[in-house]
Each structure stands twice: as structure tokens, then as C-alpha cells.
Design a protein around this motif. Structure first.
Motif, PDB file in Angstrom:
ATOM      1  N   LEU A 339       0.829  -1.210   0.000  1.00 41.24           N
ATOM      2  CA  LEU A 339       0.000   0.000   0.000  1.00 41.24           C
ATOM      3  C   LEU A 339       0.863   1.259   0.000  1.00 41.24           C
ATOM      4  CD1 LEU A 339      -2.877  -0.848   2.515  1.00 41.24           C
ATOM      5  CD2 LEU A 339      -3.016  -0.722   0.018  1.00 41.24           C
ATOM      6  N   GLN A 340       1.968   1.216   0.729  1.00 39.43           N
ATOM      7  CA  GLN A 340       2.855   2.376   0.781  1.00 39.43           C
ATOM      8  C   GLN A 340       3.444   2.679  -0.596  1.00 39.43           C
ATOM      9  OE1 GLN A 340       3.279   4.440   3.367  1.00 39.43           O
ATOM     10  NE2 GLN A 340       4.574   5.740   2.083  1.00 39.43           N
ATOM     11  N   LYS A 341       3.818   1.633  -1.335  1.00 38.90           N
ATOM     12  CA  LYS A 341       4.347   1.839  -2.683  1.00 38.90           C
ATOM     13  C   LYS A 341       3.274   2.419  -3.602  1.00 38.90           C
ATOM     14  CE  LYS A 341       7.285  -0.593  -4.788  1.00 38.90           C
ATOM     15  NZ  LYS A 341       7.988  -1.635  -5.555  1.00 38.90           N
ATOM     16  N   GLN A 342       2.061   1.947  -3.427  1.00 40.60           N
ATOM     17  CA  GLN A 342       0.949   2.490  -4.212  1.00 40.60           C
ATOM     18  C   GLN A 342       0.748   3.969  -3.886  1.00 40.60           C
ATOM     19  OE1 GLN A 342      -2.752   0.232  -4.081  1.00 40.60           O
ATOM     20  NE2 GLN A 342      -3.923   2.129  -4.193  1.00 40.60           N
ATOM     21  N   LEU A 343       0.810   4.307  -2.591  1.00 42.53           N
ATOM     22  CA  LEU A 343       0.637   5.699  -2.168  1.00 42.53           C
ATOM     23  C   LEU A 343       1.725   6.585  -2.754  1.00 42.53           C
ATOM     24  CD1 LEU A 343      -0.759   7.845  -0.391  1.00 42.53           C
ATOM     25  CD2 LEU A 343       0.745   7.125   1.487  1.00 42.53           C
ATOM     26  N   LEU A 345       3.431   6.175  -5.467  1.00 42.51           N
ATOM     27  CA  LEU A 345       3.180   6.370  -6.895  1.00 42.51           C
ATOM     28  C   LEU A 345       2.093   7.417  -7.112  1.00 42.51           C
ATOM     29  CD1 LEU A 345       3.660   5.279  -9.874  1.00 42.51           C
ATOM     30  CD2 LEU A 345       1.605   3.915  -9.471  1.00 42.51           C
ATOM     31  N   GLU A 346       1.006   7.303  -6.351  1.00 35.67           N
ATOM     32  CA  GLU A 346      -0.107   8.251  -6.505  1.00 35.67           C
ATOM     33  C   GLU A 346       0.309   9.664  -6.126  1.00 35.67           C
ATOM     34  OE1 GLU A 346      -3.619   4.933  -5.645  1.00 35.67           O
ATOM     35  OE2 GLU A 346      -2.900   6.236  -4.029  1.00 35.67           O
ATOM     36  N   GLN A 347       1.107   9.791  -5.084  1.00 38.38           N
ATOM     37  CA  GLN A 347       1.566  11.125  -4.688  1.00 38.38           C
ATOM     38  C   GLN A 347       2.485  11.733  -5.743  1.00 38.38           C
ATOM     39  OE1 GLN A 347       3.191   9.988  -0.831  1.00 38.38           O
ATOM     40  NE2 GLN A 347       1.464  10.948   0.247  1.00 38.38           N
ATOM     41  N   SER A 348       3.339  10.912  -6.341  1.00 39.09           N
ATOM     42  CA  SER A 348       4.190  11.407  -7.426  1.00 39.09           C
ATOM     43  C   SER A 348       3.352  11.843  -8.615  1.00 39.09           C
ATOM     44  CB  SER A 348       5.176  10.309  -7.858  1.00 39.09           C
ATOM     45  OG  SER A 348       6.081   9.994  -6.820  1.00 39.09           O
ATOM     46  N   ALA A 349       2.273  11.084  -8.874  1.00 31.97           N
ATOM     47  CA  ALA A 349       1.390  11.438  -9.983  1.00 31.97           C
ATOM     48  C   ALA A 349       0.663  12.754  -9.703  1.00 31.97           C
ATOM     49  CB  ALA A 349       0.388  10.318 -10.226  1.00 31.97           C
ATOM     50  N   THR A 354      -0.233  18.191 -11.160  1.00 32.99           N
ATOM     51  CA  THR A 354      -0.292  19.586 -10.705  1.00 32.99           C
ATOM     52  C   THR A 354       0.529  20.468 -11.642  1.00 32.99           C
ATOM     53  OG1 THR A 354      -0.611  18.930  -8.392  1.00 32.99           O
ATOM     54  CG2 THR A 354       0.219  21.156  -8.804  1.00 32.99           C
ATOM     55  N   ASP A 355       1.687  19.956 -12.046  1.00 33.17           N
ATOM     56  CA  ASP A 355       2.526  20.686 -12.996  1.00 33.17           C
ATOM     57  C   ASP A 355       1.815  20.828 -14.340  1.00 33.17           C
ATOM     58  OD1 ASP A 355       5.150  21.791 -13.926  1.00 33.17           O
ATOM     59  OD2 ASP A 355       5.091  20.020 -15.208  1.00 33.17           O
ATOM     60  N   PHE A 356       1.189  19.731 -14.795  1.00 35.21           N
ATOM     61  CA  PHE A 356       0.451  19.798 -16.060  1.00 35.21           C
ATOM     62  C   PHE A 356      -0.698  20.801 -15.962  1.00 35.21           C
ATOM     63  CE2 PHE A 356       1.483  15.070 -17.156  1.00 35.21           C
ATOM     64  CZ  PHE A 356       2.808  15.417 -17.360  1.00 35.21           C
ATOM     65  N   ASN A 373      -7.586   9.429  -5.029  1.00 36.77           N
ATOM     66  CA  ASN A 373      -6.981   8.112  -4.870  1.00 36.77           C
ATOM     67  C   ASN A 373      -5.988   8.100  -3.706  1.00 36.77           C
ATOM     68  OD1 ASN A 373      -8.369   7.053  -7.069  1.00 36.77           O
ATOM     69  ND2 ASN A 373      -6.743   7.544  -8.517  1.00 36.77           N
ATOM     70  N   VAL A 374      -5.224   9.183  -3.590  1.00 35.78           N
ATOM     71  CA  VAL A 374      -4.264   9.298  -2.483  1.00 35.78           C
ATOM     72  C   VAL A 374      -4.996   9.228  -1.146  1.00 35.78           C
ATOM     73  CG1 VAL A 374      -2.714  10.913  -1.295  1.00 35.78           C
ATOM     74  CG2 VAL A 374      -2.507  10.569  -3.767  1.00 35.78           C
ATOM     75  N   ASP A 375      -6.088   9.945  -1.032  1.00 42.69           N
ATOM     76  CA  ASP A 375      -6.841   9.977   0.221  1.00 42.69           C
ATOM     77  C   ASP A 375      -7.378   8.593   0.584  1.00 42.69           C
ATOM     78  OD1 ASP A 375      -6.347  12.687   0.263  1.00 42.69           O
ATOM     79  OD2 ASP A 375      -8.308  13.234  -0.589  1.00 42.69           O
ATOM     80  N   VAL A 376      -7.877   7.862  -0.413  1.00 44.48           N
ATOM     81  CA  VAL A 376      -8.408   6.524  -0.143  1.00 44.48           C
ATOM     82  C   VAL A 376      -7.292   5.570   0.259  1.00 44.48           C
ATOM     83  CG1 VAL A 376      -9.563   4.527  -1.168  1.00 44.48           C
ATOM     84  CG2 VAL A 376     -10.412   6.826  -1.638  1.00 44.48           C
ATOM     85  N   THR A 377      -6.151   5.650  -0.408  1.00 43.33           N
ATOM     86  CA  THR A 377      -5.034   4.760  -0.073  1.00 43.33           C
ATOM     87  C   THR A 377      -4.528   5.032   1.338  1.00 43.33           C
ATOM     88  OG1 THR A 377      -4.399   4.631  -2.413  1.00 43.33           O
ATOM     89  CG2 THR A 377      -2.749   3.958  -0.797  1.00 43.33           C
ATOM     90  N   LYS A 378      -4.521   6.294   1.741  1.00 41.38           N
ATOM     91  CA  LYS A 378      -4.116   6.611   3.116  1.00 41.38           C
ATOM     92  C   LYS A 378      -5.053   5.951   4.120  1.00 41.38           C
ATOM     93  CE  LYS A 378      -1.729  11.020   2.360  1.00 41.38           C
ATOM     94  NZ  LYS A 378      -1.752  12.490   2.622  1.00 41.38           N
ATOM     95  N   LYS A 379      -6.350   5.943   3.812  1.00 39.45           N
ATOM     96  CA  LYS A 379      -7.308   5.274   4.691  1.00 39.45           C
ATOM     97  C   LYS A 379      -7.063   3.766   4.709  1.00 39.45           C
ATOM     98  CE  LYS A 379     -10.982   8.728   4.145  1.00 39.45           C
ATOM     99  NZ  LYS A 379     -12.363   8.986   3.613  1.00 39.45           N
TER     100      LYS A 379
END
Length: 399
Positions: A339-343, A345-349, A354-356, A373-379
Motif C-alpha cells: 500500500l505504501q508503494k501504491q501511495l 506512486l499516486e503522490q508522485s502522480a 499539478t505541474d500539467f 486516490n491518495v486519500d483513499v489509499t491513506k485510509k
């Protein structure tokens, strides 16, 4: 705890990669001499290099339903690649299918139901899943020990917004479609990109009614890309590309993704960067499902030990209970790590989108959806920690 959340809807976000294209220039004979025409080309869309560099994820010693489900989730890119080919789809834009797979005695049996899938498509998908799963480390041993394990996953392909080929639109589009469908046979050319980010290559194919196609690929600045372009040129020229025009010039763009890469592309065009994120996130989701499957096994094994101990305290040693609980908490840690690896990745995205969005407001809903998605993964991570705390509380206490 597992959320097989759908990828961001490309159609709704206007980020489809199904059509792609440019304009072809054709020259034919008219009543007063040569006539030049231009037509829009379709069938230019990304290729997943993961098709060439397949590697299924590592599996626990025992394959249960959740682990098999994770494998089928990880196989999604190869199912989607089957549906690029028009012979594998019906005439509808959307293809919805459910793949129910049973693993027993080392063999996979698949049943496919759904809409808009052809018999050829079913054969392609079954073969693709078999080929992919066989690349999992120690697959033969682990699969051979499985008995009547079943899993079911649903897949959806939308031809208008996802990589696909449609023949018969025009000669230029047919040329592009032939090149796109042939790329699975160009894997030797893509070897320089097995562990490096690919780049976009632009080509031009000039056809006449006689002679082989003249193919030119603009030399990229990327050294690996130069090797790839050099290898691709004769392969494209050898394809059965035809025209009825006196001369036909077709521009083609080679675009690439990689489900084999564990992460985002750096510096890719925004639509390609987005599609790569979707592929990478799918693989992270699959890893989470597999990790949960391993945790389920550890929990069942420990529960069996505890129940046996309750019936006869002499039948199970305290050391066995301690080891069983340790295996369970280790499985908790592995699930939390997935889950941490997924988080991450989502945070990097989110940072990338944001840049785009700062340059193009069309990316704002993409950024916002990814933040969701980040918020759900944190939960999910918080819930996973609670499960571990409960497991630790259930471990035997030795004074």
C-alpha cells in the motif's frame, strides 16, 4: 480492505489515446493530371512494451483466490493488447467481459463471458493470460500445488479512447493499423528500452504501386532511441503495405508505454505520462491484492493453530503459536508495504498532474481525481495498521 478502483475514465477526461493520427497525403490520377488529397489517419496509438518484457509478480508459496485475482489484475495490459486487434472485437465501441479462471494441478482453465468479444479474442486473451502467469517466479511449483482455486476479474475496453485498430477507414489508416498490429513482433528492436524510458519516434512511410515502402524515422536525441529506430526501419519496410494511389505518404508516430516499468516516465508528453501512470498503478493495485491474499493465508493458518490449541493444549506448542503469529504480522507488514508503494506512486502522480494543470486547465480534474486516490489509499493504510495491531494483540504472551 482491497479497493480495485477503476482507472480514471479517459473518455470523461478527454485524454483518449485510441484514435491518434495525422494527415496522409495521397496522389492519384485525375481527368486533367495528378490530384493530391489529404485524409485524417487513425490507428496511431501507444504500444505497451510490457508485452515484450513480461514478468508476473512474485507470489506467496500458496495460491489462493485473492492471489489468483491479483495475477489476473496484473494481466490486464495483455488483455487490453488483445483487444487492440479488430478481429478480436465485435463492431461495438465498448467490449465488456468477465474472465473466470480456475487453477488446479498446475493448469489454468478460463471461461469468458461478456459483450463484443469474438472467438478469436477469447483465444487471444486466454493465451495471453497463460503466457503472463507462467512468468511468475516458481510458477510451476506453486501452481502445481493449487487445487480448484478460482478468481474472476472484469475488463472493459473502449475502442474510441483506448489503443485500438480499425481497418477500412482509408489507405493511410490501414497502413498505420498494419504497423500498429505488427509491433508485437518487433520486440528485439525494443531491447534498449527494457530498463530505460522509451521516447516518441516520428516516421514517414512513402508508398507507390510498385516497389517496397520507403521508410524514414527521424533520428532521436536519445541514444537508446537511435538503436530502436535503426532496428525498426527495415522491419516496417518489410510489412505488406499497399496503396492504389500513384503515391501515398503516411506519417506515423511510434508511442510507447511499459507495464514492465515500476513507476512513471520522466519528461514524457502529458498524455503518455498519464497512460503510463495508469499502467503502473494497475500493477501496484495487483501487488496489493496479492499481498492481501498472503495475509489471508497467514491469518487462516494462525486461526487453525489457535483452534487446535483450544481443543487440546498439548497438541500445539507455544513456540508454534509464536511462529504462526509472527508469520501473520510479517504478512501485515508486506501488505502495508504494498500500500505504501501504491501511495508513493499516486503522490508522485499528483505532483506531475499539478505541474500539467499549471500549464493546461484540462488537467485539473485529473489532478483532483488522483488526489482522491491518495486519500483513499491513506485510509487503506490506516485500516491495515489497525489489522496489524489486532493481530499483535492476539499473539501469545509469554512471561
Amino acid at each position: 480492505m482491497i479497493h480495485l478502483r477503476k482507472a480514471l475514465p479517459l473518455l470523461a477526461l478527454g485524454l483518449g489515446l485510441g484514435c491518434g493520427g495525422a494527415s496522409q497525403t495521397g496522389q492519384g490520377a485525375g481527368p486533367t493530371g495528378p490530384v493530391s488529397t489529404q485524409q485524417r489517419i487513425v490507428n496511431i496509438n501507444p504500444v505497451d512494451l510490457g508485452v515484450c518484457f513480461q514478468q508476473a509478480p512474485a507470489l506467496p508459496e500458496k495460491i489462493n483466490s485473492e492471489v489468483l485475482t491479483g495475477l489476473l489484475v496484473a494481466a490486464r495490459p495483455f488483455v487490453m493488447e488483445c483487444l487492440v486487434d479488430p478481429k478480436n472485437r465485435g463492431p461495438a465501441d465498448e467490449t465488456d467481459l468477465a474472465l473466470k479462471t480456475t487453477l488446479s494441478g498446475g493448469k489454468l482453465a478460463h471461461a469468458i463471458t461478456g459483450q463484443n468479444i469474438t472467438p478469436a479474442g477469447e483465444q487471444c486473451i486466454k493465451a495471453a493470460v497463460d503466457k503472463f502467469t507462467a512468468t511468475a517466479p516458481d510458477w510451476e511449483k506453486k501452481a502445481g500445488a493449487a487445487s480448484n482455486v478460482t478468481a474472476e476479474v472484469q475488463y472493459k475496453h473502449i475502442a474510441s479512447v483506448m489503443p485500438s485498430v480499425k481497418m477500412g477507414v482509408g489507405e493511410g489508416s490501414d497502413v498505420a493499423g498494419t504497423i500498429r498490429l505488427a509491433q508485437g513482433s518487433f520486440c528485439d528492436c525494443y531491447a534498449p528500452w527494457k530498463s530505460a524510458d522509451p521516447v516518441v519516434l516520428t516516421a514517414q512511410v512513402k508508398l507507390t504501386q510498385a516497389g517496397a515502402p520507403a521508410v524514414t524515422i527521424k533520428p532521436p536525441t536519445d541514444p537508446n532511441g537511435t538503436q530502436v529506430a535503426t532496428c525498426l526501419q527495415p522491419k516496417v519496410a518489410a510489412l505488406p503495405l499497399k496503396t492504389t494511389s500513384t503515391e501515398l505518404t503516411v506519417p506515423y508516430t511510434f508511442m510507447f508505454l511499459s507495464s514492465a516499468k515500476d513507476g512513471l516516465f520522466q519528461g514524457a508528453p502529458p498524455p503518455i505520462a498519464f497512460a503510463q501512470y495508469e499502467l503502473a498503478r494497475n500493477q501496484r493495485l495487483a501487488a496489493g491484492v496479492i499481498a492481501m491474499g498472503a495475509r489471508t493465508q497467514a491469518a487462516e493458518a494462525y486461526d487453525a493453530l489457535v483452534n487446535k490449541y483450544k481443543k487440546d493444549t498439548a497438541s500445539v506448542t507455544v513456540e508454534q503459536l509464536k511462529n504462526g503469529c509472527a508469520a501473520l504480522t510479517q504478512a501485515d507488514d508486506a501488505y502495508l508495504a504494498a500500500l505504501q508503494k501504491q501511495l508513493e506512486l499516486e503522490q508522485s502522480a499528483v505532483a506531475m498532474f499539478t505541474d500539467f494543470a499549471g500549464k493546461d486547465a484540462a488537467w485539473v480534474p485529473v489532478k483532483d481525481a488522483t488526489q482522491g486516490n491518495v486519500d483513499v489509499t491513506k485510509k487503506d493504510i490506516e485500516n491495515g495498521k489497525k489489522f496489524k495491531e489486532a493481530d499483535l494483540a492476539a499473539c501469545p504472551k509469554v512471561k
